[in-house]
Design an enzyme around this catalytic site. Structure first.
Site, PDB file in Angstrom:
ATOM      1  N   SER A 118       0.836  -1.204   0.000  1.00  0.00           N
ATOM      2  CA  SER A 118       0.000   0.000   0.000  1.00  0.00           C
ATOM      3  C   SER A 118       0.864   1.243   0.000  1.00  0.00           C
ATOM      4  CB  SER A 118      -0.893   0.012   1.240  1.00  0.00           C
ATOM      5  OG  SER A 118      -1.541   1.264   1.377  1.00  0.00           O
ATOM      6  N   TYR A 142      -2.295   0.151   9.952  1.00  0.00           N
ATOM      7  CA  TYR A 142      -2.450  -0.475   8.631  1.00  0.00           C
ATOM      8  C   TYR A 142      -1.195  -0.270   7.791  1.00  0.00           C
ATOM      9  CZ  TYR A 142      -3.816  -1.072   3.787  1.00  0.00           C
ATOM     10  OH  TYR A 142      -3.837  -1.451   2.468  1.00  0.00           O
ATOM     11  N   LYS A 146       1.615  -3.168   6.523  1.00  0.00           N
ATOM     12  CA  LYS A 146       1.986  -3.423   5.128  1.00  0.00           C
ATOM     13  C   LYS A 146       3.504  -3.347   4.941  1.00  0.00           C
ATOM     14  CE  LYS A 146      -1.830  -4.361   2.962  1.00  0.00           C
ATOM     15  NZ  LYS A 146      -2.001  -5.633   2.234  1.00  0.00           N
TER      16      LYS A 146
END
Length: 326
Positions: A118, A142, A146
């Site tokens: 991402s 998040y 990643k």
């Protein structure tokens, strides 16, 4: 004949990757726990294993049963904002899940992986054009998860480099994925701009712009939007390259190179849907950068990355899929 296992293959992006494999004559196997995916997104006749990556033994069994050539790893908890409130859940799904997947791959002798990373790994970059050498500074669990996923792949590749089955990998980073490659496949995220705007228009509400005084051409934020079908093609190109032994970079940005403003998106929404509206204008949200756009040059060189769809195409296909789903 090669077979690729697609984790998260019943999700919005995953289902498009599955279709891209089918279009190129490669057999996909879908693994998804349906926490955010849709069983009806899995095409008829395609093997489907309903399982979580936390069930390592089931993942290993699926890899062995189908003789998987490699894995495209898209499964994960993808809501950056919510991850701040649920960090442990995010790390369990995205980090522990990836560890389990790599362990299952090692046990089954599966040596190729394309990782859906991402652009959240960059946080708020201090550059007008993000490249693969832009510093990583994730600002949410998040984004951190990643980046850790990328580290896990690199570490496992180093650990297995001198073995008989070295791990071969690449990670693809991208920002805002929109549109649809088929009316039956739609974005059901409660957090993404396109479905939020379309849902508002269908319900008779007026969409909102947060911040109109940014230092951009029209005063609204500029972001990197890419069509999901274009994205899927490059996942398959990466899988093919790994399978053929082609040397790939560890990371690629799938970026548009120029970006689109929020106001331009609103104008395209009104034009395509035929629903005339003037968006509400609200103050800036804290933490929203004026512009985040990535270069896709490296991916264009190695992964058949192209922006094949215009903004009108992106909105039009999203609108068709939204109408078909209601």
């Amino acid at each position: 004949m090669s077979t690729w296992l697609v984790t998260g293959g019943a999700g919005y992006i995953g289902s498009h990757v599955v279709q891209a494999f089918i279009d190129q004559g490669i057999t996909p196997v879908v693994v998804d726990d349906l926490s955010s995916g849709h069983a009806e997104f899995v095409p008829e006749g395609i093997p489907f294993v309903q399982a979580s990556l936390l069930e390592g033994a089931r993942i290993e069994a699926a890899l062995r049963e189908h003789g998987a050539t490699g894995v495209v790893h898209l499964a994960g908890f993808k809501y950056a904002g919510v991850s701040v409130e649920r960090p442990l859940h995010t790390y369990t799904q995205n980090v522990t899940g990836t560890v389990n997947l790599l362990e299952a791959m090692a046990a089954a002798g599966t040596t190729n992986i394309v990782f859906s990373s991402s652009a959240a790994v960059y946080g708020t970059p201090d550059t007008d054009l993000v490249t693969e050498t832009t510093a990583t500074a994730p600002e949410s669990p998040y984004g951190e998860s990643k980046l850790i996923g990328e580290w896990l792949l690199a570490d496992q590749a180093r650990a297995t480099a001198s073995s008989g089955a070295p791990l071969r990998h690449t990670s693809l980073r991208y920002f805002n994925v929109v549109g649809s490659g088929s009316p039956r496949l739609y974005d059901s995220s409660p957090h993404n701009l396109f479905p939020l705007v379309l849902d508002a228009l269908v319900a008779g509400r007026t969409p909102r712009i947060n911040g109109t005084d940014y230092p951009t051409p029209d005063g609204t934020c500029v972001r990197d939007y890419v069509h999901v079908a274009d994205l899927a093609v490059s996942h398959v190109a990466a899988a093919r390259a790994l399978e053929q032994g082609t040397s790939l970079e560890p990371v690629y940005n799938l970026g548009s190179g120029d970006g689109v403003s929020v106001r331009e998106i609103m104008q395209a929404m009104a034009q395509v849907t035929g629903i005339d509206f003037t968006p509400e204008e609200a103050p800036r949200r804290p933490g929203d950068p004026a512009r985040i756009v990535a270069s896709g040059e490296r991916a264009a060189r190695d992964l058949d990355w192209q922006m094949r769809h215009t903004l009108t195409d992106m909105v039009g296909t999203a609108w068709q899929a939204r109408q078909a789903s209601s």
